[in-house]
Design an enzyme around this catalytic site. Structure first.
Site, PDB file in Angstrom:
ATOM      1  N   SER A 161     -12.333   5.962   5.156  1.00  0.00           N
ATOM      2  CA  SER A 161     -13.918   6.804   5.360  1.00  0.00           C
ATOM      3  C   SER A 161     -14.756   5.862   6.384  1.00  0.00           C
ATOM      4  CB  SER A 161     -14.390   7.753   3.881  1.00  0.00           C
ATOM      5  OG  SER A 161     -15.083   8.485   4.039  1.00  0.00           O
ATOM      6  N   ASP A 188     -18.451  10.489  10.688  1.00  0.00           N
ATOM      7  CA  ASP A 188     -18.096   9.078  10.550  1.00  0.00           C
ATOM      8  C   ASP A 188     -16.416   8.456  11.122  1.00  0.00           C
ATOM      9  OD1 ASP A 188     -16.677  10.601   8.665  1.00  0.00           O
ATOM     10  OD2 ASP A 188     -17.750   9.787   7.413  1.00  0.00           O
ATOM     11  N   ASP A 222     -13.343   8.872   9.684  1.00  0.00           N
ATOM     12  CA  ASP A 222     -12.345   9.764   8.998  1.00  0.00           C
ATOM     13  C   ASP A 222     -13.345  11.466   9.608  1.00  0.00           C
ATOM     14  OD1 ASP A 222     -14.310   9.803   7.048  1.00  0.00           O
ATOM     15  OD2 ASP A 222     -11.933  10.523   5.150  1.00  0.00           O
ATOM     16  N   ASP A 245     -14.899  13.178   8.100  1.00  0.00           N
ATOM     17  CA  ASP A 245     -15.496  14.492   6.949  1.00  0.00           C
ATOM     18  C   ASP A 245     -16.602  14.948   6.513  1.00  0.00           C
ATOM     19  OD1 ASP A 245     -15.805  11.748   5.213  1.00  0.00           O
ATOM     20  OD2 ASP A 245     -14.632  12.894   3.935  1.00  0.00           O
TER      21      ASP A 245
END
Length: 549
Positions: free
Chosen positions: A144, A290, A292, A294
């Protein structure tokens, strides 16, 4: 164990490690007889929990590497059993594609079916794919918004949501029972999922969300060197918006994240390039994902010029009103976490829908109950639904960006901004001002000690506000499972929650102050905001002193 006792497990590790890079790294540590480094890598191991695995790349059980990943995949395979189907996705961090391939090889070698995405795509695409393909589980290789040297391994169950107890414990025990990875049978054949196979259906789903009809909007956007750029741009164009103007230096995936200290939109400086781009182009809206994708960060123009980033709670309140105004039915439910603003509960009561408060993390928000049409947490995570339900059973930075763009376009058409909508909300429900105090440490024992001090001697007052009640979330309160955290309710309608981060070496404190706004001119909201800034700053200062960090 003494430091020299870690030589034997290091040699055993070397014998099974399939990665020449980490083998060479460990051989050099052994050659130098760096026993402190061996103890740090072999004296502990990454624990598989409700966030899966996450840690620094490198050799040893206390690092993310191919051995650790293969053991995790073997444990997952044992819990699922032969014949089950697992979808595997990965981001653009160092070794993410390698870890995804290792996962597929171990799963298929154990008699399971694996479908692996052909490219690095956002985490919400993986979460969507699990349900869309009717899979039994999903794996996303991502860390992440962690620093560049980290990677991670996130597991989803057949409902498309992240795993929760007791499943995580079953997988953890199965991982512990795995022997040497060089003895695992490895498969060589799995399905590859292309853009048309899974990204296209995902785009169909998120562009069917309640976005509204207005589309005239200019957007400045950054994916922060992550994997969101292509999918977000495609989503915007498919929904009828102009493609966003992208921060050029952050547009392409780069595992080194060269322009930011931490690839997290909440961190100081992370949004500088996007805000500069917005000012240069006169953008109506600033968006960021961000790495990734999500999470979604939102910035809006200020009346006197410039831009400001909205808090996750502000965006959560706006999206809640938007979703509830676009859906229908008596069984609707909205949910948020214990560290997020109390505003959502008031919005739900005003709209006559159900409200649930959960532990921190979307794995819990997705378990809030039937009829869930919107969930959010203050750390920029949102899941937007419609009358058809939630297309993604996890936080989704792409779907949230579409909904925010629709909301901003409608406001622009009406001659207003997101700030105007926030002011309206403050007049209806009071100004719910939130802030966060985060302390990053190198030694996790500092966090443990700080929590122990607070439990032993809770503060009687903070910033001149009496502590009316103190709740230890580790004891389980309001029907919630136990978790390491403390919640204080203060006089003057204020609240503080203190908890260790589940994914980073941080102690996090969440502050909220509710200030009534008098009916009348806009000056009432302006005065309330100015007072909130002063009060939150005082609360931060006092709390920092109490923590002693």
């Amino acid at each position: 164990m003494t430091s020299t006792d870690f030589v034997r497990p290091a040699l055993e590790w070397l014998a099974q490690d399939p990665d020449p890079g980490t083998r060479a790294e460990l051989e050099e540590i052994l050659r130098l007889e760096d026993h402190a480094e061996l103890a740090e890598r072999f004296g502990a191991k990454l624990e598989f929990g409700t966030a899966g695995l996450r840690g620094e790349l490198g050799a040893g059980p206390n690092r993310m590497n191919r051995v650790t990943v293969m053991r995790a995949a073997a444990g997952l395979a044992r819990v699922l059993g032969p014949g089950k189907h697992v979808v595997v996705g990965f981001d653009a961090r160092h070794n993410s594609d390698v870890f995804a391939a290792d996962t597929a090889a171990v799963l298929t070698g154990a008699g399971l079916r694996a479908s692996v995405m052909e490219s690095h795509w956002p985490t919400p695409v993986l979460a969507f794919a699990v349900r869309h393909l009717g899979a039994d589980a999903g794996v996303m290789v991502t860390a992440s918004h962690n620093p560049p040297r980290d990677n991670g391994y996130k597991v989803y169950w057949g409902d498309g949501a992240q795993i929760v107890p007791p499943i995580d414990g079953e997988i953890s025990r199965a991982i512990d029972a795995v022997g040497r990875v060089d003895g695992l049978p490895l498969g060589e054949s799995w399905t590859t999922l292309g853009y048309r196979d899974i990204v296209e259906p995902y785009l169909d789903a998120v562009t069917s969300l309640p976005i509204g009809e207005a589309r005239e909007l200019s957007i400045a956007y950054t994916p922060l060197h992550g994997v969101g750029g292509q999918v977000l741009s495609d989503a915007m164009v498919r929904a009828g918006f102009k493609a966003p103007v992208m921060a050029e230096r952050q547009a392409l995936p780069d595992p080194e994240f060269p322009t930011v200290s931490f690839p997290n939109p909440e961190e100081p400086g992370a949004m500088d390039l996007a805000l500069e781009l917005a000012a240069r182009t006169g953008a109506d809206l600033v968006l960021a994902n961000d790495p990734d994708a999500d999470r979604c960060a939102v910035g809006t123009p200020l009346p006197g010029g410039g831009y400001r980033m909205l808090t996750g709670d502000e965006v959560g309140g706006l999206l809640a009103e938007h979703v509830l105004g676009s859906t229908s039915g008596d069984g609707r439910l909205v949910a948020t976490s214990v560290v997020s603003s109390s505003l959502l509960g008031k919005i739900a009561a005003d709209r006559g829908v159900g409200y649930a408060e959960t532990l921190t993390g979307f794995k819990w928000i997705m378990k809030a109950g039937p009829g869930l049409v919107f969930g959010y947490e203050e750390a920029l995570g949102y899941s937007v639904g419609s009358d058809a339900g939630l297309p993604v059973h996890d936080k989704d930075g792409i779907g949230a960006a579409l909904a925010v763009a629709g909301l901003a376009a409608q406001a622009k058409r009406d001659g207003r901004t997101l700030t105007d909508l926030l002011d309206d909300q403050a007049r209806r429900h009071g100004l719910h001002a939130t802030a966060q105090l985060s302390v990053r440490v190198d030694d996790l024992s500092l966090i443990t000690d700080a929590m122990a001090r607070l439990r032993a001697v809770p503060p009687a007052e903070l910033a001149g506000r009496a502590v009316k009640s103190a709740e230890d979330l580790a004891e389980g309160v309001a029907g919630l499972p136990p978790t390491d955290g403390l919640r204080y309710h203060l006089s003057g309608d204020a609240r503080v929650v203190v908890r260790p981060s589940g994914t980073e070496p941080k102690l996090k404190c969440y502050l909220e102050i509710v200030i009534p706004v008098e009916d009348g001119p806009e000056g009432g909201v302006t005065a309330a905001r100015a007072r909130a800034v002063r009060d939150l700053d005082a609360l931060k200062k006092d709390l920092a002193a109490v923590l002693g960090l």
